[in-house]
Design a protein around this motif. Structure first.
Motif, PDB file in Angstrom:
ATOM      1  N   TYR A   1      -1.778  18.245  -3.626  1.00  0.00           N
ATOM      2  CA  TYR A   1      -1.313  17.241  -4.574  1.00  0.00           C
ATOM      3  C   TYR A   1      -2.110  15.951  -4.452  1.00  0.00           C
ATOM      4  CZ  TYR A   1       1.137  15.907  -0.314  1.00  0.00           C
ATOM      5  OH  TYR A   1       1.424  15.577   0.977  1.00  0.00           O
TER       6      TYR A   1
ATOM      7  N   PHE B   1       2.958  10.697  -8.513  1.00  0.00           N
ATOM      8  CA  PHE B   1       2.719  11.905  -7.724  1.00  0.00           C
ATOM      9  C   PHE B   1       2.408  13.065  -8.670  1.00  0.00           C
ATOM     10  CE2 PHE B   1       4.219  15.890  -5.948  1.00  0.00           C
ATOM     11  CZ  PHE B   1       3.686  15.880  -4.661  1.00  0.00           C
TER      12      PHE B   1
ATOM     13  N   ALA C   1       7.234  11.343 -11.059  1.00  0.00           N
ATOM     14  CA  ALA C   1       7.692  10.498  -9.949  1.00  0.00           C
ATOM     15  C   ALA C   1       6.808   9.265  -9.922  1.00  0.00           C
ATOM     16  CB  ALA C   1       7.590  11.259  -8.642  1.00  0.00           C
TER      17      ALA C   1
ATOM     18  N   ILE D   1      -2.083  11.434  -5.546  1.00  0.00           N
ATOM     19  CA  ILE D   1      -1.338  10.285  -6.045  1.00  0.00           C
ATOM     20  C   ILE D   1      -2.298   9.446  -6.878  1.00  0.00           C
ATOM     21  CG2 ILE D   1      -0.226   8.112  -5.384  1.00  0.00           C
ATOM     22  CD1 ILE D   1       0.935   9.597  -2.990  1.00  0.00           C
TER      23      ILE D   1
ATOM     24  N   ILE E   1       3.966  10.930   2.576  1.00  0.00           N
ATOM     25  CA  ILE E   1       4.466  12.238   2.146  1.00  0.00           C
ATOM     26  C   ILE E   1       4.205  13.269   3.239  1.00  0.00           C
ATOM     27  CG2 ILE E   1       4.221  14.087   0.447  1.00  0.00           C
ATOM     28  CD1 ILE E   1       3.511  11.989  -1.617  1.00  0.00           C
ATOM     29  N   GLU E   2       3.012  13.194   3.828  1.00  0.00           N
ATOM     30  CA  GLU E   2       2.666  14.150   4.881  1.00  0.00           C
ATOM     31  C   GLU E   2       3.587  13.989   6.091  1.00  0.00           C
ATOM     32  OE1 GLU E   2       0.408  16.787   4.973  1.00  0.00           O
ATOM     33  OE2 GLU E   2       0.435  16.373   2.825  1.00  0.00           O
TER      34      GLU E   2
ATOM     35  N   ARG F   1      -3.028   5.971  -8.440  1.00  0.00           N
ATOM     36  CA  ARG F   1      -2.630   4.562  -8.356  1.00  0.00           C
ATOM     37  C   ARG F   1      -3.188   3.886  -9.600  1.00  0.00           C
ATOM     38  NH1 ARG F   1      -4.889   4.721  -2.312  1.00  0.00           N
ATOM     39  NH2 ARG F   1      -2.983   5.391  -1.244  1.00  0.00           N
TER      40      ARG F   1
ATOM     41  N   ASN G   1       6.377   5.287  -8.598  1.00  0.00           N
ATOM     42  CA  ASN G   1       6.845   4.236  -7.699  1.00  0.00           C
ATOM     43  C   ASN G   1       6.020   2.985  -7.916  1.00  0.00           C
ATOM     44  OD1 ASN G   1       8.959   5.200  -5.526  1.00  0.00           O
ATOM     45  ND2 ASN G   1       7.637   6.920  -6.033  1.00  0.00           N
TER      46      ASN G   1
ATOM     47  N   ASN H   1      -5.066  15.583  -1.615  1.00  0.00           N
ATOM     48  CA  ASN H   1      -5.394  16.628  -0.651  1.00  0.00           C
ATOM     49  C   ASN H   1      -5.369  17.963  -1.399  1.00  0.00           C
ATOM     50  OD1 ASN H   1      -2.731  17.511  -0.827  1.00  0.00           O
ATOM     51  ND2 ASN H   1      -2.076  16.455   1.034  1.00  0.00           N
TER      52      ASN H   1
ATOM     53  N   TYR I   1       8.226   9.350  -3.070  1.00  0.00           N
ATOM     54  CA  TYR I   1       6.850   9.821  -3.226  1.00  0.00           C
ATOM     55  C   TYR I   1       5.855   8.730  -2.841  1.00  0.00           C
ATOM     56  CZ  TYR I   1       8.317  14.187  -5.428  1.00  0.00           C
ATOM     57  OH  TYR I   1       8.867  15.411  -5.674  1.00  0.00           O
TER      58      TYR I   1
ATOM     59  N   LYS J   1       6.840  15.610   5.325  1.00  0.00           N
ATOM     60  CA  LYS J   1       6.599  17.054   5.363  1.00  0.00           C
ATOM     61  C   LYS J   1       6.583  17.552   6.814  1.00  0.00           C
ATOM     62  CE  LYS J   1       2.818  19.729   3.766  1.00  0.00           C
ATOM     63  NZ  LYS J   1       1.684  19.835   2.838  1.00  0.00           N
TER      64      LYS J   1
ATOM     65  N   THR K   1      -5.974   9.574  -5.056  1.00  0.00           N
ATOM     66  CA  THR K   1      -6.138  10.014  -3.678  1.00  0.00           C
ATOM     67  C   THR K   1      -5.485  11.383  -3.593  1.00  0.00           C
ATOM     68  OG1 THR K   1      -5.355   9.612  -1.435  1.00  0.00           O
ATOM     69  CG2 THR K   1      -4.156   8.494  -3.180  1.00  0.00           C
TER      70      THR K   1
ATOM     71  N   ASN L   1       1.284   6.657  -1.137  1.00  0.00           N
ATOM     72  CA  ASN L   1       0.473   7.012  -0.007  1.00  0.00           C
ATOM     73  C   ASN L   1       0.631   8.467   0.396  1.00  0.00           C
ATOM     74  OD1 ASN L   1      -1.028   6.356   2.282  1.00  0.00           O
ATOM     75  ND2 ASN L   1      -0.065   4.313   2.215  1.00  0.00           N
ATOM     76  N   LEU L   2      -0.468   9.192   0.524  1.00  0.00           N
ATOM     77  CA  LEU L   2      -0.374  10.601   0.938  1.00  0.00           C
ATOM     78  C   LEU L   2       0.191  10.723   2.346  1.00  0.00           C
ATOM     79  CD1 LEU L   2      -3.744  12.191  -0.239  1.00  0.00           C
ATOM     80  CD2 LEU L   2      -1.555  12.189  -1.410  1.00  0.00           C
TER      81      LEU L   2
ATOM     82  N   TYR M   1      -5.750   0.081   1.406  1.00  0.00           N
ATOM     83  CA  TYR M   1      -6.688   0.721   0.471  1.00  0.00           C
ATOM     84  C   TYR M   1      -7.091  -0.284  -0.579  1.00  0.00           C
ATOM     85  CZ  TYR M   1      -2.328   1.485  -2.215  1.00  0.00           C
ATOM     86  OH  TYR M   1      -1.139   1.335  -2.861  1.00  0.00           O
TER      87      TYR M   1
END
Ligand SMILES: [Zn+2]
Lengths: 133, 395
Positions: free
Chosen positions: A42, A9, A65, A44, B348-349, A46, A67, A39, B341, B352, A37, B344-345, A99
């Protein structure tokens, strides 16, 4: 095969990804494949690396962070239409791809896939691979 | 009173208390050292003073009767915690100008307990005496209790089961339910809150009972009210606001409608323990910390409470308030626990979104949330700083 993918992240701050790359580089860890990926706030990263355990340790020590996620990696001939055949196999068996990302080297393309059923996805892809040899 | 236009004739019943003006810490400072005393110095039996870090302290004066009432308040608390004359009470609050040490000491003495006045500090000796004398009740600040517990954990010669501790009497600083569980587990005790403040008396203005579901306030000595800290009007019963006390028995330094700055609510329903004394809820925060954002009162502690409920977040947060084009902006940075975390966005979204909905329902205003990297919110060794109100520096 099924392998571990790292996900990191990162806030959208200048030079953040460069830091990840240099931390791994300094530790002698080679990145094999990655995708980002993101927005507005922030993203991520991979990432596929050779020495997963050490990469996780190194990045966590730098308080990133990190994972781990299981993903399927398959190596297929880098020719038009081949990927489509493999994807068809998965679709026929109701396997959804969450994905994927790919990179080609020489005559082969390596595809990283995160599906809704990695075990079956891997089995199907490997048997298709064996069949086409 | 003249300024407020109140004369003695206006006071007929307890409800008329609302006609009286408030007292605040600054009033007590302004009349330093003894100008707010109602008794002549010859009748004062003891002084205490607040530990103000800036400026002059607040000096409190107690007559013999005040000290008796104070001990009575503490004794009622201890009794509610199940402490009797059989108990050995170790007072690890500081003795001196601070009201904690002598306050707990006199209260335990009133019951007839064996008092062990260790005061604060010298932790190794505290633990040795606790073990060798068989202390059953420990009085100190919750943070010192935690320090003692951690020291005991690292002490090979002392195990919590070797100690006879069964009751913890903790106060003088706010503490959470999480801290209570930690202290109860580590020290093998039941941990109780004791509430008080030097300006009103000292510890023992109120305390919890065996049900640990609110702090009973000794209303026969301290008349509590809850007011809106902005309008200064009394709030509806059961609503949150600032706690205000009027002392009913104090002679040395009585206070009228003293604003504690502590935010809580009063619980009028009868407690399961049978005590009829009104209870106050956990202290929600301090009115000094209140932010007014787009006309809505927001307390950092409300944000904290929501965040603490969510398993995905670390509990670290930072609020930024600003004014852009004459509209207040309200942003909160939040850290997730590293495992949350994910890859995958959308996960997290989703977290949130849940957090945002919870905050809107509690605060009545929608903050803009930012999920930030773990460890990126600045940690502080002392009192954590959670807010940056940039509006203060404009205009
Ligand atoms: Zn009760």
């Amino acid at each position: 095969m099924i392998t571990k993918q790292l996900s990191i992240f990162l806030q959208n701050k200048l030079g953040r990804f460069a830091q990840v790359a240099s931390i791994l580089g300094d530790a002698g860890l080679n990145m094999r494949a990655f995708t980002v990926t993101e927005n507005a706030d922030y993203g991520i990263v991979r990432l596929i690396v050779e020495d997963v355990e050490r990469a996780v340790e190194t990045l966590r020590a730098a308080s990133f962070a990190v994972n781990l996620t299981d993903v399927v990696i398959i190596s297929i001939p880098d020719k038009p239409g081949i990927l489509a055949q493999y994807m068809r196999t998965l679709a026929d068996e109701d396997i959804f791809i969450e994905y994927m990302y790919a990179f080609s080297n020489n005559s082969h393309a390596n595809v990283v896939i995160k599906s809704n059923d990695n075990q079956r996805c891997n089995a199907l892809l490997e048997s298709k691979q064996a069949e086409s040899l | 009173m003249d300024e407020a236009g109140v004369t003695p004739d206006d006071i007929q019943s307890i409800d008329d208390i609302r006609k009286l003006p408030f007292m605040q810490k600054k009033d007590l400072r302004e009349y330093y050292p003894t100008d707010t005393f109602a008794a002549p110095i010859k009748d004062i039996a003891r002084f205490h003073a607040s530990s103000g870090t800036t400026g002059k302290p607040i000096v409190a004066g107690y007559t013999v009767h005040d000290l008796e009432c104070w001990a009575e308040g503490v004794a009622r608390c201890l009794t509610a915690y199940g402490v009797t004359r059989e108990d050995i009470v170790q007072v690890s609050y500081g003795y001196g100008l601070f009201t904690g040490g002598l306050g707990a000491h006199d209260g335990a003495g009133k019951i007839g307990c064996a008092v062990l006045p260790t005061s604060s500090g010298n932790t190794a000796k505290q633990i040795m005496l606790m073990k060798d004398l068989g202390t059953t009740c420990l009085c100190c600040t919750p943070s010192y209790a935690l320090f003692l517990a951690e020291t005991i954990e690292n002490e090979p010669d002392v195990r919590p089961e070797d100690l006879k501790l069964r009751v913890g009497v903790f106060g003088a600083e706010p503490w959470t339910e999480g801290m209570r569980h930690a202290l109860e587990q580590k020290l093998h005790i039941r941990a109780y809150d004791i509430y008080g403040l030097t300006e009103v008396s000292g510890p023992g203005v109120g305390g919890e009972c065996e049900f640990q579901n609110g702090t009973h306030l000794w209303e026969d000595m301290f008349y509590p009210e809850i007011i809106d800290p902005v309008t200064l009007q009394p709030v509806e019963d059961g609503k949150e606001g600032e706690l205000v006390f009027t002392t009913l028995t104090k002679e040395g330094m009585p206070v009228i409608r003293y604003r504690t700055r502590d935010l809580t609510r009063l619980i009028r329903e009868r407690c399961e323990c049978g005590r009829t004394a009104v209870r106050m809820d956990k202290i929600l925060g301090r009115s000094d910390d209140m932010l007014i954002i787009r006309g809505v009162n927001v307390f950092p502690s409300q944000v904290e409470a929501v965040i603490m409920e969510m398993p995905e977040v670390t509990g670290q947060y930072f609020i930024t308030v600003d004014r852009v084009n004459n509209i207040d902006t309200f942003d909160i940075d939040i850290e997730l626990k590293p495992d949350y975390y994910g890859d995958n966005l959308s996960t997290i979204e989703r977290t949130k979104q849940q957090l945002s909905e919870r905050l809107v329902s509690v605060l009545g205003i929608k903050p803009t949330l930012h999920i930030v990297e773990p460890g990126s919110i600045e940690r502080s060794m002392g009192k954590a700083k959670h807010v940056n109100d940039k509006r203060k520096f404009k205009n």
